[in-house]
Scaffold this active site. Structure first.
Site, PDB file in Angstrom:
ATOM      1  N   PRO A   2      -7.332   8.841  -0.372  1.00 32.12           N
ATOM      2  CG  PRO A   2      -7.318   9.801  -2.493  1.00 32.12           C
ATOM      3  CD  PRO A   2      -7.886   9.969  -1.100  1.00 32.12           C
ATOM      4  CD  GLU A   3      -4.549   7.903   4.667  1.00 28.14           C
ATOM      5  OE1 GLU A   3      -3.535   7.541   5.282  1.00 28.14           O
ATOM      6  OE2 GLU A   3      -5.546   8.376   5.230  1.00 28.14           O
ATOM      7  CE  LYS A  53      -0.098  11.229   1.241  1.00 28.98           C
ATOM      8  NZ  LYS A  53      -1.128  12.003   1.951  1.00 28.98           N
ATOM      9  NE  ARG A 103      -4.854  16.849   5.906  1.00 25.42           N
ATOM     10  CZ  ARG A 103      -4.129  15.869   5.376  1.00 25.42           C
ATOM     11  NH1 ARG A 103      -2.848  16.020   5.191  1.00 25.42           N
ATOM     12  NH2 ARG A 103      -4.687  14.724   5.039  1.00 25.42           N
TER      13      ARG A 103
END
Ligand SMILES: [Zn+2]
Length: 262
Positions: free
Chosen positions: A2-3, A51, A250
């Site tokens: 989900p971006e 987002k 990340r």
């Protein structure tokens, strides 16, 4: 992943299913909102900001309210016909159910589910930088915010939603590849920040309206990205093995030849 584009698409799904409709029932499976009942409220608008998803609700005699949710890595909203089976995800992941006479919207694994007066939305999204997919997208402002922290790495700067809202890990990695930037390059050493943020915006915007995220132009499985998710596979440009490493909690992917350390 989900971006910005996924969240934008999700806002359209909710818009189609709910806007202009009166809610005939609601079910919140998050402790804070367990007793909330939105029956009788009308869904006026479904919007995204970076987002974040914002479902704006109105009701006579009450101040407008916004139901906020965030998909993070794993959240999703699905819309169903009233008698359709909910096949999206396992039932234990359901956080919100909103019913109207003609559809049911089910939110799975949502984060930061909050109901606030619409006038106070800035409390939740006011910190965000220019929205890549907003009508008010402003690359100069995004560049100004990024440049204000010259020692940050360019990868970190693109992910920081206070700089620009809507880039996640996939578009970060792909943008850096296409610009030939080593992910750990300090912002101060990036010569064309404007070109970098404009490319990120273009990549995200190109995937509005579909669920397959491609940066190569190909929609075929295994061909959609240059470096993201391609560790040890050959670079599409130079055949060098793509690398993967941790960066600020990340992961990042890059081609050591196309994106050399400066
Ligand atoms: Zn390469």
């Amino acid at each position: 992943m989900p971006e910005g584009d996924t969240v934008w698409n999700t806002a359209r799904v909710l818009e189609k299913a709910l806007t202009g409709e009166v809610l005939t029932g609601s079910d919140f499976r998050v402790p804070r909102l367990a007793t909330t009942d939105l029956t009788g409220w009308t869904v006026a608008e479904s919007a995204s900001r970076g987002k974040h998803l914002l479902l704006r609700l109105t009701r006579d005699g009450r101040p407008p309210h916004t139901l906020h949710s965030h998909l993070r890595m794993d959240g999703a909203w699905r819309a169903y016909a009233p008698r359709e089976r909910w096949t999206g995800r396992p039932a234990h992941l359901i956080r919100v159910v909103l019913r109207t006479a003609r559809s049911v919207a089910v939110g799975y694994h949502l984060h930061e589910v909050t109901l606030i007066p619409t006038a106070e939305e800035d409390r939740l999204v006011g910190h965000l930088g220019p929205d890549l997919l907003g009508a008010d997208w402003d690359p100069a402002e995004a560049v100004r915010r990024i440049a204000a922290k010259p020692s940050a790495t360019i990868a970190e700067a693109l992910l920081d939603q206070r700089n620009l809202a809507g880039v996640g890990n996939l578009y970060k990695a792909e943008t850096l590849f296409l610009r030939g930037l080593w992910p750990w390059t300090p912002v101060a050493r990036v010569t064309d920040l404007t070109g970098t943020v404009e490319l990120a915006q273009k990549l995200v915007a190109a995937n509005r309206g579909r669920w397959t995220q491609t940066t190569t132009g190909s929609l075929r499985k295994g061909e959609t990205n240059y470096v993201y998710g391609r560790r040890a596979q050959p670079c599409r440009r130079c055949a060098t093995a793509i690398r993967k490493a941790e960066q600020d909690e990340r992961v990042t992917y890059w081609c050591p030849r196309c994106q050399p350390e400066p």
